[in-house]
Design a protein around this motif. Sequence first.
Motif, short mmCIF file in Angstrom:
data_model
loop_
_atom_site.label_atom_id
_atom_site.label_comp_id
_atom_site.label_asym_id
_atom_site.label_seq_id
_atom_site.Cartn_x
_atom_site.Cartn_y
_atom_site.Cartn_z
N ILE A 100 13.58 -21.56 27.16
CA ILE A 100 13.42 -21.69 28.61
C ILE A 100 14.79 -21.89 29.26
O ILE A 100 15.13 -21.23 30.25
N CYS A 101 15.60 -22.79 28.68
CA CYS A 101 16.91 -23.09 29.26
C CYS A 101 17.85 -21.89 29.23
O CYS A 101 18.70 -21.72 30.11
N ILE A 102 17.72 -21.04 28.22
CA ILE A 102 18.65 -19.91 28.11
C ILE A 102 18.18 -18.74 28.95
O ILE A 102 18.95 -18.15 29.70
N PRO A 105 17.34 -18.87 33.45
CA PRO A 105 18.48 -18.60 34.33
C PRO A 105 18.96 -17.15 34.22
O PRO A 105 19.45 -16.58 35.20
N PHE A 106 18.79 -16.56 33.04
CA PHE A 106 19.23 -15.20 32.79
C PHE A 106 18.55 -14.22 33.75
O PHE A 106 19.11 -13.21 34.12
N TRP A 107 17.30 -14.55 34.14
CA TRP A 107 16.55 -13.63 34.99
C TRP A 107 16.83 -13.86 36.47
O TRP A 107 16.37 -13.10 37.31
N ILE A 108 17.52 -14.96 36.79
CA ILE A 108 17.76 -15.29 38.20
C ILE A 108 19.07 -14.64 38.64
O ILE A 108 20.05 -14.63 37.90
N SER A 109 19.08 -14.14 39.87
CA SER A 109 20.26 -13.40 40.36
C SER A 109 21.52 -14.26 40.33
O SER A 109 21.49 -15.48 40.53
N LEU A 110 22.64 -13.61 40.10
CA LEU A 110 23.95 -14.26 40.10
C LEU A 110 24.19 -15.03 41.38
O LEU A 110 24.68 -16.16 41.36
N ILE A 159 26.80 -17.82 29.12
CA ILE A 159 26.27 -18.36 27.86
C ILE A 159 25.20 -17.46 27.22
O ILE A 159 25.28 -17.15 26.04
N PRO A 160 24.20 -16.97 27.99
CA PRO A 160 23.19 -16.13 27.34
C PRO A 160 23.78 -14.90 26.65
O PRO A 160 23.28 -14.45 25.62
N PHE A 161 24.86 -14.36 27.22
CA PHE A 161 25.46 -13.17 26.61
C PHE A 161 26.11 -13.51 25.27
O PHE A 161 26.25 -12.65 24.41
#
Lengths: 281, 360
Positions: A100-102, A105-110, A159-161
Amino acid sequence: MMMRNRSALWPALALTAPLVLFLACAYALPFLGVALWSVTLPELGTGQYQRLVGDPLVLSVFLRTFRICLVVTVVAVAAAYAITYVWVRGSRLQRRILEICIFVPFWISLLTRAFGWLALLSNRGLFNSWMQALGLIDSPLALVRNEPSVIAGMVHVLIPFAVLPLASAMRAVDERVLLAARGMGASRLRIFWSVFLPLTLPGVIGATLIVFVFSLGFFVTPAILGGGRSIMVAELVYLRMFQSPDWGLGAAISVALVLIVAALMALLSRFAALALTGSGK
Amino acid sequence: MTTRAVGIQAIGIGKSFGHFEALRDISLDIAPGEFLTLLGPSGSGKTTFLMLLAGFQAASTGRLLSDGIDITNSRAEDRSFGMVFQGYALFPHKSVAQNIAFPLQVRGVGREEIARRVDAIIARVGLVGHEKKRPAMLSGGQQQRVALARALVFEPPVLLLDEPFSALDKHLRGRMQEEVARLHGEFGTTFVFVTHDQSEALSLSSRIAIFNNGRLLQAGAPRDIYERPQSRFVAEFLGEINLLPVAEVGHCSLGTSGLFEGMRLRAPRHEHVGGRAMLAVRPEHMSVSAEPPSEGNGVAARLANTTYLGAAMRLAFATRSGTPLTVTLPSEVAGRVLARGPDVWVTWSFDNGFLLPEQS
């Protein structure tokens, strides 16, 4: 991989053609146009490149960009390593929480995330108003419009990348190899340093490459959290192109950035190949 | 180089994973310096038991003693038993020499001493010239030697081997078995070896422990366990066996006998008397004749099928009641038997049969 015969070549070409065509139209051609500007605007010659290496402002922006990206890469890869370790090797609950933590946020716009940091850290943001309400500080702390806030925002995005290449490297580690080290009397720390870390090094190199290259071209996050003070290269290009009619210099900076990224990728991928085949040491 | 071998005592060891009982009440004495094989089908609990011995898993019940000292709760890194894993588990990023040096480095052995001992063991396992290679550049047999060297270099009191030959082809497997047997003789360490291959177990071990469904069924010397299995499972697992259902089991002058197709068949003395039992005979212990035997056991049978195996032939018979019987004979002898026609007597001496409880 080599194509065995010609009959297999045409379907392969047909399948990849749309991508090649798209890249040619959307990236290669426009980039050639930009490269052309850099040597023709305002007049034919290498004048813009001479300006680029001679202009202290441009050089300082490049230096700042490298400094920020270096710190961002080290922090993001280190944090991602710890996160991925728990994600791959932790309990079921730990894994769910981290996913969830990773990935949320990955799906939310920059843009949303940058404003989120602003809402948290600005003078009248959550952090400062709560701290003031609690009486812990008298006046708001300057937490945005500086390099640390840019770094924090960029690390958060990147971080996700770093997690994905690290996860695949960590999943590839044979559990029995770690057990073998334990059976030989090695402590956890020893196993980590002399077995687990070296075995996941290709993943670390991959993550470093991805994060550093991505970070060099960051625009939205530094523009919002830096507040025009910590300008990075991408923002400088934007300013040259749209705020002052200096297209030639903007184009020259873009070309320089692309060349630097290409050189870094070549260098690091060669290093990664060495680390993977094991002939490097 | 000689190592102080230790004995291990397992007392009532049990291991559960959730509701699944992987091991139930295992009690087994492993003598110092012996070559014990844990044999069983996959899922029988043999590997779980090995992992418990290594300390990688904790027992749910029971105790484990090493030379009388309780090690039930000690960690794998403190037990320091040598271990050879299935697939070898070599460090892929380290050279052969670095792999073998690792357990010595962990123990804080001096640099020169490490070099000396690594060189010595590399010579002993026949890897001279490969010191600087990475595991990926070695053949399966060479990787196996590295794994053995790495597990033996720190002179562990016990060496645990988890199906070490499963990835090797048949020829190489035979050579590595000899190699392991030689190393066992030279080091004198207690070897505990896991396999599902019964011929490997019979040829290598000084003792075999047979596992099935998480239970230890029988432990003993290969010959004892092959010739005197205590249960049908053990008898069948160790190799092909003929089972003749007999009734009215009772003692007689020569031992114990039972009724089969109207004839009394005799076997060595057995405590289960009264009612029914199984008389078990190995195919290689039987022979074929034209006449009923003057002494020993004999059953009238008709030839159903033959299989040529090279040096030997496998002859399949059926008795009058339809009970299948298999006899293996040297090919030359079998040829003569086949010339006599299909109706024959299958015979064996009293000592070669044994009685098993009907349900086991």
